[in-house]
Scaffold this motif. Structure first.
Motif, PDB file in Angstrom:
ATOM      1  N   ASP A  94      12.504 -35.403 -77.916  1.00 20.26           N
ATOM      2  CA  ASP A  94      11.632 -36.575 -78.030  1.00 20.26           C
ATOM      3  C   ASP A  94      10.175 -36.201 -78.250  1.00 20.26           C
ATOM      4  OD1 ASP A  94      11.159 -35.481 -75.554  1.00 20.26           O
ATOM      5  OD2 ASP A  94      11.519 -37.310 -74.405  1.00 20.26           O
ATOM      6  N   GLY A  95       9.885 -34.891 -78.366  1.00 19.34           N
ATOM      7  CA  GLY A  95       8.516 -34.460 -78.625  1.00 19.34           C
ATOM      8  C   GLY A  95       7.667 -34.259 -77.386  1.00 19.34           C
ATOM      9  N   TYR A  96       8.288 -34.194 -76.206  1.00 19.49           N
ATOM     10  CA  TYR A  96       7.561 -34.020 -74.957  1.00 19.49           C
ATOM     11  C   TYR A  96       7.908 -32.693 -74.286  1.00 19.49           C
ATOM     12  CZ  TYR A  96       5.798 -38.841 -74.742  1.00 19.49           C
ATOM     13  OH  TYR A  96       5.133 -40.026 -74.986  1.00 19.49           O
ATOM     14  N   LEU A  97       6.920 -32.161 -73.588  1.00 21.91           N
ATOM     15  CA  LEU A  97       7.102 -31.033 -72.691  1.00 21.91           C
ATOM     16  C   LEU A  97       7.178 -31.577 -71.269  1.00 21.91           C
ATOM     17  CD1 LEU A  97       6.970 -27.842 -72.327  1.00 21.91           C
ATOM     18  CD2 LEU A  97       4.541 -28.208 -71.810  1.00 21.91           C
ATOM     19  N   TYR A  98       8.242 -31.254 -70.565  1.00 19.30           N
ATOM     20  CA  TYR A  98       8.458 -31.705 -69.190  1.00 19.30           C
ATOM     21  C   TYR A  98       8.231 -30.525 -68.243  1.00 19.30           C
ATOM     22  CZ  TYR A  98      10.773 -35.804 -71.245  1.00 19.30           C
ATOM     23  OH  TYR A  98      11.053 -36.954 -71.948  1.00 19.30           O
ATOM     24  N   PHE A  99       7.681 -30.793 -67.058  1.00 18.81           N
ATOM     25  CA  PHE A  99       7.456 -29.678 -66.134  1.00 18.81           C
ATOM     26  C   PHE A  99       7.285 -30.164 -64.699  1.00 18.81           C
ATOM     27  CE2 PHE A  99       3.444 -30.937 -68.036  1.00 18.81           C
ATOM     28  CZ  PHE A  99       2.577 -31.038 -66.957  1.00 18.81           C
ATOM     29  N   SER A 100       7.557 -29.241 -63.787  1.00 15.65           N
ATOM     30  CA  SER A 100       7.406 -29.504 -62.353  1.00 15.65           C
ATOM     31  C   SER A 100       6.065 -28.985 -61.867  1.00 15.65           C
ATOM     32  CB  SER A 100       8.528 -28.815 -61.574  1.00 15.65           C
ATOM     33  OG  SER A 100       8.473 -27.401 -61.763  1.00 15.65           O
ATOM     34  N   CYS A 101       5.620 -29.510 -60.736  1.00 17.82           N
ATOM     35  CA  CYS A 101       4.454 -28.985 -60.021  1.00 17.82           C
ATOM     36  C   CYS A 101       4.911 -28.693 -58.590  1.00 17.82           C
ATOM     37  CB  CYS A 101       3.293 -29.962 -60.043  1.00 17.82           C
ATOM     38  SG  CYS A 101       2.470 -30.051 -61.639  1.00 17.82           S
ATOM     39  N   ALA A 102       5.079 -27.398 -58.283  1.00 19.15           N
ATOM     40  CA  ALA A 102       5.731 -27.004 -57.034  1.00 19.15           C
ATOM     41  C   ALA A 102       4.783 -26.882 -55.845  1.00 19.15           C
ATOM     42  CB  ALA A 102       6.470 -25.680 -57.236  1.00 19.15           C
ATOM     43  N   GLN A 103       3.476 -26.805 -56.084  1.00 24.10           N
ATOM     44  CA  GLN A 103       2.479 -26.719 -55.011  1.00 24.10           C
ATOM     45  C   GLN A 103       2.776 -25.587 -54.025  1.00 24.10           C
ATOM     46  OE1 GLN A 103       0.764 -30.407 -53.449  1.00 24.10           O
ATOM     47  NE2 GLN A 103       2.242 -31.583 -54.668  1.00 24.10           N
ATOM     48  N   VAL A 104       3.283 -24.468 -54.538  1.00 23.25           N
ATOM     49  CA  VAL A 104       3.641 -23.342 -53.667  1.00 23.25           C
ATOM     50  C   VAL A 104       2.442 -22.853 -52.869  1.00 23.25           C
ATOM     51  CG1 VAL A 104       4.468 -20.951 -53.646  1.00 23.25           C
ATOM     52  CG2 VAL A 104       5.573 -22.632 -55.128  1.00 23.25           C
TER      53      VAL A 104
END
Length: 373
Positions: A335-345
């Motif tokens: 769909d043209g998007y980059l998906y990502f998590s933010c883990a706050q390690v």
């Protein structure tokens, strides 16, 4: 959320720390929240060819599931509730889902990895107990939502390993895994189930002991004064399956090697090492992903950004936003998007004197990919 001070990469006595008196970052309107998970920490993210979104969660309280499919902002246990039970036989439940990856056949690979405490990038739990880690890799067919195979790494040194990320080469029938515990790349033969350890303690897989990470004015260290340090961690496989990119967290340089050399088990370690390419200096990074244009996306935590390294060797910032606290794992949709998590390690209690400084809820985000030329 309280405002965060803009920080940049600066080498001062090999220590990486926020700069003082910089302009305050503002939220970027292009950054979209895909889902929020309360106090459940998202780690792995991957996206299928029809834009199904999958997210993994470590097994720590409050534990709800280890692997989820996200639909309209809500998560559902995947591939079923049974695999996501909190207790059960380790062969039949997730022990600690670390990374996930959708290959070009729309098979979801699930790295279930619980290293021995002394080999975990999250830090020793203080028990001092010397025990083996628990590792398995699941292959799930997304067309049928069924588990096709479970690999158990029977020949892996489980007392030293710390398997972290996985990428799958469907052409060569190989899985490539980063192993910060052994400071090596592990190559799993998906036909025989046997694995090889390569580039162990090579300069490209070893953390730079002189690099100390600092966040929000504080060194990232545990209660015993041990600094956060990770050997080879983030990895990426180009869509044409030609190049494998990798790097330690505690390091600035990006490395790659052609997969044809990784696949050649007749090469000596010295011969294999001669094919490693240093792509130059980038940024402190946790996770990586490649797109169809050959860009390598990297999560740059020290300045709250996602960057990409182009085939021409340029490092470009895609998005920078104060909400990007330890951006970790990435997936690319059609769909043209980059998906990502933010883990706050960096905000977890073990790196803050026992105080949890996490900003809840945990979220995953998406941002538009750069236009193709």
């Amino acid at each position: 959320m309280r405002s965060l001070t803009f920080i940049f990469l600066a080498i001062t006595m090999r220590s990486f720390t926020p700069a003082q008196g910089q302009t305050t970052l503002s939220e970027d309107a292009r950054l979209e929240v895909v889902a929020a998970f309360g106090q459940s920490q998202p780690i792995g993210v991957s996206v299928s060819s029809d834009n199904r979104i999958f997210v993994s969660f470590p097994k720590r309280d409050p534990y709800e599931m280890g692997l989820a499919e996200v639909k309209e902002g809500k998560r559902t246990a995947y591939p079923n509730v049974e695999w996501n039970r909190k207790e059960g036989n380790e062969d039949e439940v997730f022990v600690n889902v670390q990374d996930i990856y959708v290959d070009d056949n729309d098979h979801l690979w699930v790295l279930d990895s619980k290293p021995a405490p002394q080999n975990s990038v999250f830090g020793n739990d203080g028990s001092g107990e010397k025990k083996n880690g628990q590792f398995k890799l699941l292959q799930i067919d997304l067309h049928t939502d069924s588990v096709l195979h479970v690999f158990n790494f029977d020949d892996l040194n489980k007392s030293k390993s710390g398997l972290n990320d996985v990428r799958v080469d469907t052409d060569k029938k190989l899985a490539y895994l980063s192993d910060p515990g052994q400071a090596a790349i592990v190559i799993l033969d998906l036909i025989s189930g046997k694995s090889r350890v390569v580039l162990q303690h090579h300069f490209s897989t070893l953390a730079d002991s002189g690099i100390v990470l600092r966040y929000e004015g504080k060194k990232m260290e545990d209660k015993s004064g041990n600094m956060f340090r990770s050997n080879v961690n983030g990895i990426a496989l180009t869509k044409d399956l030609r190049y494998f990119y990798y790097r330690p967290i505690n390091g600035l340089h990006l490395y790659r090697i052609e997969t044809k050399y990784l696949a050649d088990n007749k090469l000596s370690e010295q011969q294999l090492a001669s094919y490693v390419e240093d792509m130059g200096e980038t940024a402190v990074c946790h996770g990586m992903e490649a797109d169809a244009a050959g860009n390598i996306y990297i999560t740059s935590s020290l300045d709250y950004s996602i960057k990409y390294f182009t085939p021409a060797g340029k490092l470009i910032t895609l998005v920078q936003d104060p909400r990007l606290i330890w951006p970790d794992s990435l997936g690319i949709g059609t769909d043209g998007y980059l998906y990502f998590s933010c883990a706050q390690v960096n905000r977890l209690p073990q790196w803050n004197g026992g105080t949890d400084k996490t900003s809840f809820p945990y979220r995953i985000y998406r941002v538009k990919l750069p236009p193709t030329s």
